[in-house]
Design an enzyme around this catalytic site. Sequence first.
Site, PDB file in Angstrom:
ATOM      1  N   SER A   1     109.537 -40.988 -50.257  1.00  0.00           N
ATOM      2  CA  SER A   1     110.963 -41.262 -50.406  1.00  0.00           C
ATOM      3  C   SER A   1     111.119 -42.757 -50.626  1.00  0.00           C
ATOM      4  O   SER A   1     110.216 -43.543 -50.282  1.00  0.00           O
ATOM      5  CB  SER A   1     111.693 -40.849 -49.118  1.00  0.00           C
TER       6      SER A   1
ATOM      7  N   TYR B   1     113.250 -41.409 -39.668  1.00  0.00           N
ATOM      8  CA  TYR B   1     112.929 -40.904 -41.005  1.00  0.00           C
ATOM      9  C   TYR B   1     112.153 -41.946 -41.812  1.00  0.00           C
ATOM     10  O   TYR B   1     111.122 -41.636 -42.417  1.00  0.00           O
ATOM     11  CB  TYR B   1     114.217 -40.504 -41.726  1.00  0.00           C
TER      12      TYR B   1
HETATM   13  P1  NDP Z   1     115.703 -29.253 -48.065  1.00  0.00           P
HETATM   14  O1  NDP Z   1     116.245 -29.299 -46.681  1.00  0.00           O
HETATM   15  O2  NDP Z   1     116.509 -28.573 -49.110  1.00  0.00           O
HETATM   16  O3  NDP Z   1     114.239 -28.627 -48.065  1.00  0.00           O
HETATM   17  C1  NDP Z   1     113.312 -28.922 -47.060  1.00  0.00           C
HETATM   18  C2  NDP Z   1     112.224 -27.889 -47.087  1.00  0.00           C
HETATM   19  O4  NDP Z   1     111.263 -28.208 -46.071  1.00  0.00           O
HETATM   20  C3  NDP Z   1     112.758 -26.501 -46.791  1.00  0.00           C
HETATM   21  O5  NDP Z   1     112.154 -25.577 -47.663  1.00  0.00           O
HETATM   22  C4  NDP Z   1     112.318 -26.260 -45.352  1.00  0.00           C
HETATM   23  O6  NDP Z   1     112.048 -24.862 -45.174  1.00  0.00           O
HETATM   24  C5  NDP Z   1     111.022 -27.056 -45.307  1.00  0.00           C
HETATM   25  N1  NDP Z   1     110.624 -27.377 -43.945  1.00  0.00           N
HETATM   26  C6  NDP Z   1     111.267 -28.153 -43.040  1.00  0.00           C
HETATM   27  N2  NDP Z   1     110.611 -28.138 -41.871  1.00  0.00           N
HETATM   28  C7  NDP Z   1     109.523 -27.344 -42.061  1.00  0.00           C
HETATM   29  C8  NDP Z   1     108.472 -26.925 -41.228  1.00  0.00           C
HETATM   30  N3  NDP Z   1     108.377 -27.318 -39.935  1.00  0.00           N
HETATM   31  N4  NDP Z   1     107.523 -26.108 -41.720  1.00  0.00           N
HETATM   32  C9  NDP Z   1     107.600 -25.694 -43.004  1.00  0.00           C
HETATM   33  N5  NDP Z   1     108.575 -26.036 -43.840  1.00  0.00           N
HETATM   34  C10 NDP Z   1     109.524 -26.861 -43.372  1.00  0.00           C
HETATM   35  O7  NDP Z   1     115.456 -30.775 -48.450  1.00  0.00           O
HETATM   36  P2  NDP Z   1     114.760 -31.464 -49.740  1.00  0.00           P
HETATM   37  O8  NDP Z   1     114.392 -30.446 -50.733  1.00  0.00           O
HETATM   38  O9  NDP Z   1     115.627 -32.569 -50.139  1.00  0.00           O
HETATM   39  O10 NDP Z   1     113.467 -32.070 -49.050  1.00  0.00           O
HETATM   40  C11 NDP Z   1     112.150 -31.872 -49.538  1.00  0.00           C
HETATM   41  C12 NDP Z   1     111.333 -33.122 -49.328  1.00  0.00           C
HETATM   42  O11 NDP Z   1     111.865 -34.176 -50.122  1.00  0.00           O
HETATM   43  C13 NDP Z   1     111.315 -33.630 -47.885  1.00  0.00           C
HETATM   44  O12 NDP Z   1     110.005 -34.089 -47.594  1.00  0.00           O
HETATM   45  C14 NDP Z   1     112.284 -34.812 -47.928  1.00  0.00           C
HETATM   46  O13 NDP Z   1     111.997 -35.770 -46.950  1.00  0.00           O
HETATM   47  C15 NDP Z   1     112.005 -35.333 -49.330  1.00  0.00           C
HETATM   48  N6  NDP Z   1     113.051 -36.180 -49.885  1.00  0.00           N
HETATM   49  C16 NDP Z   1     114.346 -35.732 -49.977  1.00  0.00           C
HETATM   50  C17 NDP Z   1     115.330 -36.556 -50.493  1.00  0.00           C
HETATM   51  C18 NDP Z   1     116.756 -36.156 -50.561  1.00  0.00           C
HETATM   52  O14 NDP Z   1     117.626 -37.027 -50.713  1.00  0.00           O
HETATM   53  N7  NDP Z   1     117.085 -34.864 -50.492  1.00  0.00           N
HETATM   54  C19 NDP Z   1     114.990 -37.905 -50.987  1.00  0.00           C
HETATM   55  C20 NDP Z   1     113.609 -38.257 -50.844  1.00  0.00           C
HETATM   56  C21 NDP Z   1     112.693 -37.417 -50.322  1.00  0.00           C
HETATM   57  P3  NDP Z   1     112.354 -24.004 -43.852  1.00  0.00           P
HETATM   58  O15 NDP Z   1     113.554 -24.607 -43.202  1.00  0.00           O
HETATM   59  O16 NDP Z   1     112.572 -22.628 -44.411  1.00  0.00           O
HETATM   60  O17 NDP Z   1     111.101 -24.125 -43.054  1.00  0.00           O
HETATM   61  C1  8X3 Z   2     116.009 -39.388 -48.530  1.00  0.00           C
HETATM   62  C2  8X3 Z   2     116.613 -40.655 -49.016  1.00  0.00           C
HETATM   63  O1  8X3 Z   2     118.148 -42.581 -48.429  1.00  0.00           O
HETATM   64  O2  8X3 Z   2     118.471 -40.501 -47.192  1.00  0.00           O
HETATM   65  O3  8X3 Z   2     114.620 -39.488 -48.487  1.00  0.00           O
HETATM   66  O4  8X3 Z   2     116.573 -41.899 -46.736  1.00  0.00           O
HETATM   67  S1  8X3 Z   2     117.461 -41.441 -47.775  1.00  0.00           S
END
Ligand code: NDP
Ligand code: 8X3
Length: 250
Positions: free
Chosen positions: A137, A150
């Site tokens: 991220s 985070y």
């Molecule tokens: P979502 O919440 O839409 O998706 C997160 C996914 O992670 C879900 O499928 C969830 O599935 C899974 N997850 C969470 N905890 C667990 C666990 N303990 N075991 C297995 N699966 C898990 O968020 P995003 O798609 O945005 O996030 C995906 C990745 O991208 C993350 O690593 C996030 O930090 C990163 N990211 C997101 C950004 C944003 O702004 N959205 C920016 C930068 C990075 P379930 O709950 O079914 O287990």
């Molecule tokens: C998610 C981006 O700005 O919420 O990874 O940390 S921020």
Amino acid sequence: MPSPERVAVVTGASSGIGEATARGLAHEGFTLVLGARREDRLAAVARELGGLAIPLDVRDLASIETFVRAVEARYSQVEILINNAGLAAGLQPVAEGSDDDWVQMMETNVLGVLRVTRAMLPLLRHAPRAHIVNLGSVAGFEVYPGGVGYTASKHAVRAITKTLRLELLGEPIRVTEIEPGMVETEFSLVRFKGDQQRADTVYQGMMPLTGADVADCIVWAVTRPPHVNIDEMVVRPIAQATVRDVARKA
Ligand code: NDP
Ligand code: 8X3
């Protein structure tokens, strides 16, 4: 027709970036193995894309081991591992930080990536060429008030990615980190524990990225020629310059 030799494992494929990445990889002909905790959501994605859904909680070592055994029972090698499962919990300053939130973020975002990677490496090493993609991220190199649990966890993902690239040097395993800015998924809803109104304000007056935008970057990275390693890719909405500088329309 997907080739059984080109297996891609996506963690956290039940929503957001993981789900979109699974869709993109299916389009490229990869055979999908999808993991997440919400089995109904995961099964629906797998059904739609023709992949295998296996329950996975990356905070739970036994669950990771069971997941990998299930992959091994089906496939002798894995070409792509997308370490996507991750989350933010809360937005409190250190002085008011919640232990539960910090533990959840560290166990999911840091230990989860380490443990899944360790468990998957034998299968990745069986493939003639392999690729590990970690979801970092912009929080992996920037910080903001309230974000410490985070940002610390994503700084750690950056360290893990760089360490893997050193440790796997000389092997045909590429290592990439994708570092998105604001992406509208379930991320903020999870961070604010189901408070939809608060989650919506995060993206108010600006156009965030979608999961599909980030999936595009991931699919592009994994479909480069095998000698080309995309070390890292930072991708943000045009309206975001840093985690704290966002142009919003009234
Ligand atoms: P979502 O919440 O839409 O998706 C997160 C996914 O992670 C879900 O499928 C969830 O599935 C899974 N997850 C969470 N905890 C667990 C666990 N303990 N075991 C297995 N699966 C898990 O968020 P995003 O798609 O945005 O996030 C995906 C990745 O991208 C993350 O690593 C996030 O930090 C990163 N990211 C997101 C950004 C944003 O702004 N959205 C920016 C930068 C990075 P379930 O709950 O079914 O287990
Ligand atoms: C998610 C981006 O700005 O919420 O990874 O940390 S921020």
